[in-house]
Motif scaffolding. Structure first.
Motif, short mmCIF file in Angstrom:
data_model
loop_
_atom_site.label_atom_id
_atom_site.label_comp_id
_atom_site.label_asym_id
_atom_site.label_seq_id
_atom_site.Cartn_x
_atom_site.Cartn_y
_atom_site.Cartn_z
N LEU A 88 -27.13 31.62 5.28
CA LEU A 88 -28.31 30.42 4.96
C LEU A 88 -28.13 29.71 3.64
O LEU A 88 -29.12 29.77 2.77
N VAL A 89 -27.04 29.19 3.47
CA VAL A 89 -27.05 28.35 2.21
C VAL A 89 -27.59 26.94 2.35
O VAL A 89 -28.06 26.70 3.70
N PHE A 90 -27.72 26.13 1.47
CA PHE A 90 -28.84 25.02 1.77
C PHE A 90 -27.58 23.76 2.18
O PHE A 90 -26.85 23.28 1.19
N PRO A 91 -27.35 23.60 3.36
CA PRO A 91 -26.10 22.83 3.63
C PRO A 91 -26.07 21.31 3.17
O PRO A 91 -24.74 21.03 2.78
N SER A 92 -26.85 20.60 3.04
CA SER A 92 -26.91 19.35 2.37
C SER A 92 -26.74 19.26 1.20
O SER A 92 -26.38 18.24 0.29
N LEU A 93 -26.97 20.48 0.35
CA LEU A 93 -27.06 20.42 -1.27
C LEU A 93 -25.62 20.90 -1.59
O LEU A 93 -24.98 21.38 -0.90
N ASP A 97 -25.85 22.71 -6.82
CA ASP A 97 -27.19 22.57 -6.54
C ASP A 97 -27.69 24.04 -5.85
O ASP A 97 -28.71 24.39 -6.29
N SER A 100 -28.16 26.02 -8.82
CA SER A 100 -29.31 26.06 -9.73
C SER A 100 -30.55 26.54 -8.82
O SER A 100 -31.31 27.14 -9.43
N LEU A 101 -30.57 26.49 -7.44
CA LEU A 101 -31.95 26.78 -6.67
C LEU A 101 -31.63 28.43 -6.81
O LEU A 101 -32.80 29.03 -6.83
N GLY A 102 -30.67 29.00 -6.80
CA GLY A 102 -30.68 30.40 -6.89
C GLY A 102 -31.20 31.00 -8.30
O GLY A 102 -31.73 31.88 -8.16
N ARG A 149 -25.32 32.72 -5.45
CA ARG A 149 -26.56 32.15 -5.33
C ARG A 149 -27.63 33.27 -5.60
O ARG A 149 -28.55 33.24 -6.76
#
Ligand SMILES: Nc1ncnc2c1ncn2[C@@H]1O[C@H](COP(=O)(O)OP(=O)(O)OP(=O)(O)O)[C@@H](O)[C@H]1O
Ligand SMILES: [Mg+2]
Lengths: 264, 289
Positions: A88-93, A97, A100-102, A149
């Motif tokens: 479940l990584v953030f695919p479009s980021l 990024d 940094s969200l981690g 992350r």
């Protein structure tokens, strides 16, 4: 009190009860592995621990604080990181990024750069792909990113859901080795759900075997591999293959297994 | 030739308003698959409130600066009261809920301001004729302000940590919670953005398109159609879609019959449904906001 303690945890999806009273404990600097066949409730266990699913009953304590009724966001802030099934990584980021969200919960503590440097040192492949979108990474790289992350939040407890799934053996070794480093160098408490029994036995200090929502056996890897009944029922087949799973010096003591098939 | 340019220019102005409204739809939908049918009402409310403030002697600029936060507040309160308490939100539930909100807002506006349409005084400036086309200064204001606000919002989604957190919620909500981003916070911020763009669209358009209690119905529909061009999840396509829709409307009105103006949005909606079998709304997962 540090680490993670789970007592009498039960969980259900609507009327389907999946966990029937799970007890486990992970101390700082320890890796505890949970193994078991498909659908026995391993993912449900981690979801109930990290707050994605509210437990029906039982206690979950993180560093001595009760968290069984807290939200996932709150539990993340309190220092438990969950590396979910399927990454479940953030695919479009970008990879950067995602990192940094981690660090979202710790974004104001001023140690962002240190942690980023450390995470990239643990997973050098990510450093080479720092500006690529996470969705373009290979499965193994996405797994590394999901772990990195999670580490950006500087957790004291990390729970991982089948990090070796679908990875080549060499990559599995790399990931398992990283977990061992985190345990040894940072005294992280690691709860590892695995179907790759070989990998789990190689790295874990303690192993729980789950079947249909209960823990049916537990002990050190050596103890479990020595138990003919456990080996036959859960570790898959003949003694030669499972014998090679464990360290060469299995202890002769009687295994500390318990059978609690009856549900609560 | 100058006819065409004239139509293109007027369409650009009108379309940039649709684009703003479309951004409001996308901001809210991408975070939690909520279709906010009260989006159009924000613009009507902003326009009417600003008109009253100006009538009460408040300078135009100050009136606008007051009305925008007011509408943002209304939007956030709607979220807190009507959306947040619902435990199992689905797009359909959100449509029913916000339809109720929209109806209530319209009724309140009708009670307060009556049925007649009114306009804000135009912003300062002189109308020009450039290359044979007449350029109203208000249209320049509309294009300038709408594009500025839209670009700032899109930039924030793409370059600030908070914006990336909003996108994370949109495309991988479970993982977003696991890194500690609260979906409730994200939803509230999304409604704030919806209020902002709606309010701005309402006040800049009011001097030439007028404001009335039912202005939000048509505007909301057009903004929604523009937003569906990007599956309700792409801010950039929403802005672009709004501009295209505005231009198409003006071309149809100019070359065919001005009576068909409002049919253009329905036609576009139909085309989207025909071309994209997944329907109007895309899953945010894996797509770009
Ligand atoms: N969201 C859900 N809603 C309803 N039932 C669910 C849900 N998730 C899991 N289950 C059910 O709960 C049981 C345990 O599922 P869980 O995902 O915890 O198993 P698992 O041990 O992680 O399996 P696997 O090894 O295949 O990942 C299964 O019978 C599954 O069908
Ligand atoms: Mg699982």
């Amino acid at each position: 009190m540090t680490g993670l303690q789970v007592e009498g945890l039960t969980a259900a999806y609507d009327r389907l009860q999946v966990l029937h009273g799970i007890d486990l404990e992970v101390a700082q600097g320890q890796i505890v592995a949970v193994i078991g066949a498909n659908g026995v409730g391993k993912t449900t266990l981690l979801r109930s621990v990290s707050g994605l699913l509210r437990p029906r009953s039982g206690r979950v304590q993180l560093n001595g604080e009760e968290i069984s009724s807290a939200s996932a966001e709150q539990i993340a802030r309190q220092g438990l990181a969950h590396v979910p099934e399927n990454r479940l990584v953030f695919p479009s980021l970008s990879v950067d990024d995602n990192l940094s969200l981690g660090g979202w919960t710790t974004r104001k503590d001023g140690h962002y750069e240190e942690r980023r440097t450390h995470a990239l040192a643990l997973f050098p492949r990510l450093a080479d792909r720092i500006n690529l979108s996470a969705g373009s990474l290979s499965g193994g790289e996405q797994q590394m990113l999901a772990m990195a992350r999670a580490l950006m939040a500087a957790p004291s407890v990390i729970v991982l859901d089948e990090p070796s799934l679908g990875l080549a053996p060499r990559l599995v070794g790399e990931i398992v080795g990283t977990l061992a480093r985190l345990r040894d160098e940072q005294q992280l408490a690691v709860l590892l759900v695995e179907q790759n029994i070989r990998a789990a036995f190689r790295v874990a200090d303690y192993v729980l075997v789950m079947d249909r929502g209960v823990v049916v056996a537990e002990g050190s890897p050596a103890e479990l591999a020595d138990d003919a009944r456990v080996r036959a029922a859960y570790l898959g087949g003949d003694s030669t293959s499972s014998g090679s799973i464990v360290a060469p010096d299995p202890s002769p003591t009687t295994p500390a297994t318990k059978n609690s098939q009856e549900s609560r | 030739m100058s006819d065409l340019l004239q139509l293109l220019f007027s369409g650009l102005a009108q379309g940039s308003i649709y684009g703003l409204v479309a951004i409001g739809f996308v901001a809210v939908f991408s975070v939690r698959e909520i279709v906010n049918l009260a989006q159009g009402e924000y613009s009507a409310l902003a326009g009417l409130s600003a008109i009253s403030a100006v009538a009460a002697g408040v300078p135009l600029l100050l009136a606008i600066l007051l009305v925008v936060p007011l509408v943002i507040g209304v939007s956030v309160i709607i979220e807190r009261v009507c959306i947040e308490p619902v435990r199992r939100m689905t797009p359909l539930v959100s449509i029913i809920l916000t339809l109720g909100v929209s109806t209530a807002l319209k009724a309140a506006m009708l009670l307060i301001w009556g049925p007649q349409a009114r306009g804000l005084p135009p912003f300062p400036g002189r109308d020009l004729v450039v290359a044979g086309i007449s350029v109203r200064s208000q249209e320049l204001w509309i294009i300038g302000i709408a594009v500025l606000v839209a670009v700032v919002v899109i930039w924030a989604y793409e370059h600030t940590l908070l914006g990336k957190a909003m996108r994370a919620c949109a495309e991988q909500p479970v993982a977003a919670r696991l890194v500690g981003i609260s979906p409730r916070m994200a939803t509230m911020i999304a409604f704030g953005i919806a209020g902002l763009v709606g309010a701005v669209a309402g006040v800049i358009g009011s001097p030439i398109y007028f404001s009335s209690w039912d202005y939000g119905l048509g505007l909301g529909l057009k903004g929604f159609v523009a937003a569906t061009l990007g599956g309700l999840i792409s801010l950039r396509v929403a802005l672009f879609g709004g501009v295209v829709l505005g231009i198409l409307e003006n071309l149809v009105a100019g070359y065919i019959d001005s009576g068909y103006r409002d049919a253009v949005a329905f036609l576009v909606l139909l085309l989207v449904l025909l071309i994209r079998p997944q329907g109007l709304m895309l899953k945010a997962s894996g797509a770009r906001v």
